[in-house]
Scaffold this motif. Structure first.
Motif, PDB file in Angstrom:
ATOM      1  N   ASN A 151     -32.134 -24.935   8.369  1.00 56.65           N
ATOM      2  CA  ASN A 151     -31.293 -23.749   8.530  1.00 56.65           C
ATOM      3  C   ASN A 151     -30.862 -23.554   9.848  1.00 56.65           C
ATOM      4  N   HIS A 174     -32.048 -17.005   4.604  1.00 53.05           N
ATOM      5  CA  HIS A 174     -32.572 -18.380   4.514  1.00 53.05           C
ATOM      6  C   HIS A 174     -33.725 -18.481   5.437  1.00 53.05           C
ATOM      7  N   GLU A 213     -27.326 -25.692   1.759  1.00 55.76           N
ATOM      8  CA  GLU A 213     -26.197 -26.103   2.388  1.00 55.76           C
ATOM      9  C   GLU A 213     -26.449 -26.357   4.034  1.00 55.76           C
ATOM     10  N   GLU A 215     -25.977 -26.217   7.763  1.00 57.58           N
ATOM     11  CA  GLU A 215     -25.137 -25.811   8.709  1.00 57.58           C
ATOM     12  C   GLU A 215     -24.930 -26.882   9.806  1.00 57.58           C
TER      13      GLU A 215
HETATM   14 MN    MN Z   1     -28.607 -21.215   5.558  1.00 55.03          MN
END
Ligand code: MN
Length: 453
Positions: A151, A174, A213, A215
């Motif tokens: 993250n 997150h 997801e 980054e």
């Molecule tokens: Mn994230």
């Protein structure tokens, strides 16, 4: 294409030389940097990148206001300003995995243990009432302690001592989730705090999506090439190899310290809270590193975060209402959506899609496609003339929202409201808007009635 801040600055100097301002005279990092940037914008309508070469109390020059223009951000994404939303969406849809390298400019200087001194960095105080100097342009890179999920996020950091800061983890997001997992295991969460990066990396860090997801892969897609990462000197955390500076850190389990007040993007200075504690194990940087600041709560900050937010919201609404036309985040916690409504009820679906897609969203207004959401007057007009509040406002109670909303009773525990300002039952069946007959509009020429002008 270079993926470091320097090559981007070279591009700005080449293509928009009037948007790169060097200040040689010594400036005080307490309030003067923020005052300079905000005054330049308010009094001269200028918002250049600013490089302060001489900052009192530190050897590091300070770069700020990097993101304060849409056209500059568009240069970073190699697209036109009006194509940024589509470019960002494409990057979310087609991410590019990062690549690990072993030699990195960010490791030219490595300071460990007793050599770590946060007071050697620029001690930037932004607004009156802030509890102390803050680092506002650091991007956190961290891994889920229980999985291979990575993250990235922006987290404000208050300098607390030579080798500690506090960190604001947005409740429910997150990095906060990673920290919960690490803390339950009694472990410190390893973290790289990255300062001074290409704006494509900054924009990618602000991608809003599911926790899985990555980054870093959105950054790669925005850069047009894999993001090059290098392993930290004191942990296995991977950080951008071409950054100006990295603070190699860990969040200590079970520790909290007083943080704030701090003037935030909401426009408010929020009071003191207990926050997590970050121990800095090493500082690595380029030999002639620049320190980056984000002029918090001003354009530098707001434009940067709005573009990723709008892309994510557009994506979420489109999944529910394929005929969505535009999405805009005009103010904190607020979203305007225009749709070409083909079926009764789609406006309500758009409202629910926005609330489902972004924790921060608290007020949504949905309008028909004849209303330009980038014009506040048109949105206000639609609200006044197409909406009956007892019928068209939906209120969701007791939800999570931003922990920086001063109107909430408890941090982040909030109600949300969605307003259906579309014409009912449909735009086609609604009272027509007045207009001059089209044939007259086409035929009439001003110069026929204003001879000599
Ligand atoms: Mn994230």
């Amino acid at each position: 294409m270079g993926q470091d801040l320097r090559s981007y600055l070279d591009t700005v100097k080449r293509r928009k030389s009037d948007e790169f301002q060097v200040v040689s005279r010594a400036i005080d990092p307490a309030y003067e940097i923020t005052a300079f940037v905000v005054k330049l914008e308010k009094e001269r309508r200028q918002r250049p990148v600013v490089l302060f070469e001489s900052v009192k109390g530190t050897k590091f020059p300070v770069l700020t206001n990097l993101h304060a223009s849409r056209s500059r951000l568009a240069i970073a994404l190699s697209c036109a300003p009006d194509a940024m939303l589509q470019t960002y969406l494409r990057a979310m849809e087609r991410p590019v995995a990062p690549r690990v390298i072993t030699r990195a400019p960010v490791h030219e200087v490595v300071l460990r243990g007793a050599e770590v001194d946060l007071y050697a960095l620029p001690q930037i105080v932004h607004h009156q009432g802030d509890a102390g100097p803050y680092i506002t342009a650091a991007i956190s890179f961290a891994k889920d302690p229980a999985a291979e999920t990575w993250n990235c996020a922006y987290n404000r950091l208050m300098i607390q001592s030579r080798d500690t800061t506090s960190i604001h983890l947005t409740l429910g997001k997150h990095l906060w989730e990673f920290q919960q997992i690490a803390e339950q295991r009694g472990e410190a969460l390893q973290l790289g705090l990255v300062i001074g990066v290409h704006p494509a990396i900054a924009l990618g860090a602000l991608a809003i999506g599911s926790i899985d997801e990555d980054e870093r892969a959105i950054m790669g897609a925005l850069l047009g090439e894999p993001l090059e990462l290098v392993k930290c000197q004191t942990s296995d955390v991977l950080v951008p190899a071409h950054a100006e500076m990295v603070l190699e850190c860990e969040i200590l389990p079970g520790k909290r310290t007083a943080e704030g007040p701090f003037g935030e993007f909401t426009g408010y200075s929020l009071g003191e809270r207990q926050r997590e504690v970050v121990k800095v194990k090493a500082i690595t940087h380029r030999r002639d590193a620049m320190f980056q600041d984000i002029t918090v709560a001003h354009l530098d900050h707001m434009l940067l975060s709005t573009i990723p937010m709008e892309a994510n919201l557009y994506r979420a609404v489109r999944a529910m209402v394929p005929s969505v036309r535009a999405v805009r985040v005009p103010a904190p916690f607020t979203c305007y959506v225009s749709i070409e409504q083909r079926l009764v009820g789609q406006a309500k679906n758009a409202i629910m899609a926005v609330f489902g897609a972004d924790l921060y969203m608290k007020r949504v207004v949905v309008v028909d496609h004849d209303v330009d959401v980038f014009d506040d007057r048109q949105v206000t007009w639609a609200l006044a003339t197409r909406c009956q509040p007892d019928r068209d406002i939906a209120v969701v109670t007791h939800a999570r929202g931003s922990d920086l909303d001063p109107s909430a009773k408890e941090d982040g525990y909030t109600a949300k409201w969605g307003v259906d300002a579309t014409a009912k039952p449909s735009l086609a069946a609604y009272t027509p808007r007045h207009r001059v007959p089209p044939e007259v509009w086409e035929r009439l020429r001003l110069e026929d009635f204003l001879p000599g002008s």
